[in-house]
Design an enzyme around this catalytic site. Structure first.
Site: not given
Length: 223
Positions: A53, A55, A109
């Site tokens: 991801c 993120d 996650h």
């Protein structure tokens, strides 16, 4: 080798500070290993492709305690793997056929904003079209998802299912299947990372050959 910032200190990061941080990191790295950049610039042969991801809290090298040059990385919102994403397919092809990676890891996650958005019904913007891929995962596992009433547990399970389906999509690509057909040493795995504990959960979904995937996706090798 990098400074640790508390959450409340992130507003102190400046453009100039990033450049200075780079100089500080280089100086510290050279002090510890004078030939580090000399070796790094000679080429790369990472054994791992990481599909994760975007993120900012999930940096592949830090959470696996590896060095630059160890992991080839592709990241997007919610670590989605689709067969129409030419960016991802290009990374996958280069990783498998040029770098000859030995492991491909699809890592989601817990607490993923993309996952939580896909669980809702509010429009976010252009990303809604991207999140449709995750909604398809919900539809595929609708019976299980309907049994999970707790919103956190529901989100966590979707994180896992999305990583599992992403790994399955990697396995079913012609890129990976051709590599297996040629006898290349290559395995695909699904993981989930916890922001709260820092630990990675192996989702116990791995494949190292075409015999491990669904028959409907198997293809004869291109001749």
């Amino acid at each position: 080798m990098c400074a640790k910032l508390e959450k409340q200190d992130t507003d102190k990061i400046t453009y100039e500070g990033l450049l200075q941080g780079n100089k500080d990191w280089v100086a510290a790295t050279l002090k510890e290993d004078p030939k580090f950049f000399e070796r790094l610039s000679a080429g790369q042969a990472p054994p791992v492709l990481w599909i994760g991801c975007s993120d900012s809290r999930v940096p592949a090298n830090q959470i696996t305690n590896t060095m630059p040059g160890d992991i080839f990385v592709h990241r997007n919102i919610a670590n989605v793997v689709t067969h129409t994403d030419m960016n991802l397919l290009s990374v996958l092809d280069y990783s498998v056929n040029v770098l000859k990676v030995k492991h491909i890891i699809v890592c989601g996650h817990y607490g993923c904003g993309g996952i939580n958005a896909a669980l809702g019904d509010k429009q976010v913007g252009l990303i809604d079209n991207w999140l449709r891929n995750i909604k398809d995962v919900i539809r595929m596992h609708e019976r299980e998802m309907q049994t999970i009433k707790d919103p956190v547990k529901r989100s966590n399970r979707l994180v896992e299912l999305n990583a599992i389906e992403g790994a399955a999509n990697v396995m079913s690509t012609s890129i990976v299947q051709n590599a297996w057909a040629s006898g290349q040493d290559l395995a695909v795995h699904a993981w989930a990372y916890s922001l709260e504990t820092g630990l990675i959960k192996d989702l116990q979904v791995s494949a190292s050959g075409a015999e491990d995937i669904s028959p409907v996706f198997k293809m004869q090798a291109h001749k």
